[in-house]
Design a protein around this motif. Structure first.
Motif, PDB file in Angstrom:
ATOM      1  N   ALA A 182      18.619 -22.309 -11.714  1.00  0.00           N
ATOM      2  CA  ALA A 182      18.846 -23.823 -12.044  1.00  0.00           C
ATOM      3  C   ALA A 182      18.781 -24.972 -11.107  1.00  0.00           C
ATOM      4  O   ALA A 182      18.178 -26.038 -11.019  1.00  0.00           O
TER       5      ALA A 182
ATOM      6  N   LYS B 290      15.444 -25.437  -9.561  1.00  0.00           N
ATOM      7  CA  LYS B 290      14.571 -26.329 -10.345  1.00  0.00           C
ATOM      8  C   LYS B 290      14.837 -27.876 -10.264  1.00  0.00           C
ATOM      9  O   LYS B 290      14.349 -28.633 -11.019  1.00  0.00           O
TER      10      LYS B 290
ATOM     11  N   ASP C 209      17.384 -28.458 -12.425  1.00  0.00           N
ATOM     12  CA  ASP C 209      17.835 -28.508 -13.785  1.00  0.00           C
ATOM     13  C   ASP C 209      19.378 -28.723 -13.844  1.00  0.00           C
ATOM     14  O   ASP C 209      20.087 -27.816 -14.053  1.00  0.00           O
TER      15      ASP C 209
ATOM     16  N   GLU D  18      21.275 -29.904 -16.283  1.00  0.00           N
ATOM     17  CA  GLU D  18      22.016 -29.623 -17.428  1.00  0.00           C
ATOM     18  C   GLU D  18      22.162 -28.336 -17.441  1.00  0.00           C
ATOM     19  O   GLU D  18      23.343 -27.716 -17.824  1.00  0.00           O
ATOM     20  N   ALA D  19      21.197 -27.241 -17.049  1.00  0.00           N
ATOM     21  CA  ALA D  19      21.187 -25.834 -16.868  1.00  0.00           C
ATOM     22  C   ALA D  19      22.160 -25.486 -16.079  1.00  0.00           C
ATOM     23  O   ALA D  19      23.119 -24.404 -16.143  1.00  0.00           O
TER      24      ALA D  19
END
Length: 110
Positions: free
Chosen positions: A45, A48, A50, A52-53
């Motif tokens: 995560a 990437k 990301d 939130e993840a």
């Protein structure tokens, strides 16, 4: 294992109270946690971007290590969770690298 965790500065005795002093259950939960892929998921995560993840994963990990009394891992995860909670990545990758290093010594006890 428990003595080694105490040497690492973990709050094993307090954690065992949460496990109703059931050392076998504690050991099983510890083993299950470290045999999972949460650290790998967090890394993916973060790679990437990301947020939130990464936040969800790191927050879950923080809760688990907190329940297990793994203080040093908990402290490292706080350094990841809090910036992510604010939607920022400031210092998170360095904290993740430090977490990975610390993780290794705990995972071999599983």
């Amino acid at each position: 294992m428990l003595d080694k965790l105490r040497e690492y500065g973990c709050e094993v005795d307090e954690a065992l109270e949460r496990f109703v002093d059931d050392e076998q259950f504690y050991r099983e939960c510890y083993k299950v946690f470290f045999s999972g892929d949460s650290l790998k998921q967090l890394g993916a995560a973060l790679d990437k971007g990301d947020i939130e993840a990464a936040f969800i994963c790191s927050h879950t990990m923080k809760g688990t290590v907190g329940n297990l009394g793994l203080t040093t891992l908990y402290d490292q995860l706080v350094l990841i969770v809090e910036p992510l909670r604010e939607g920022k990545m400031d210092g998170v990758m360095l904290a993740y690298e430090m977490l990975c290093t610390e993780w290794e010594k705990f995972s071999i006890l599983a």
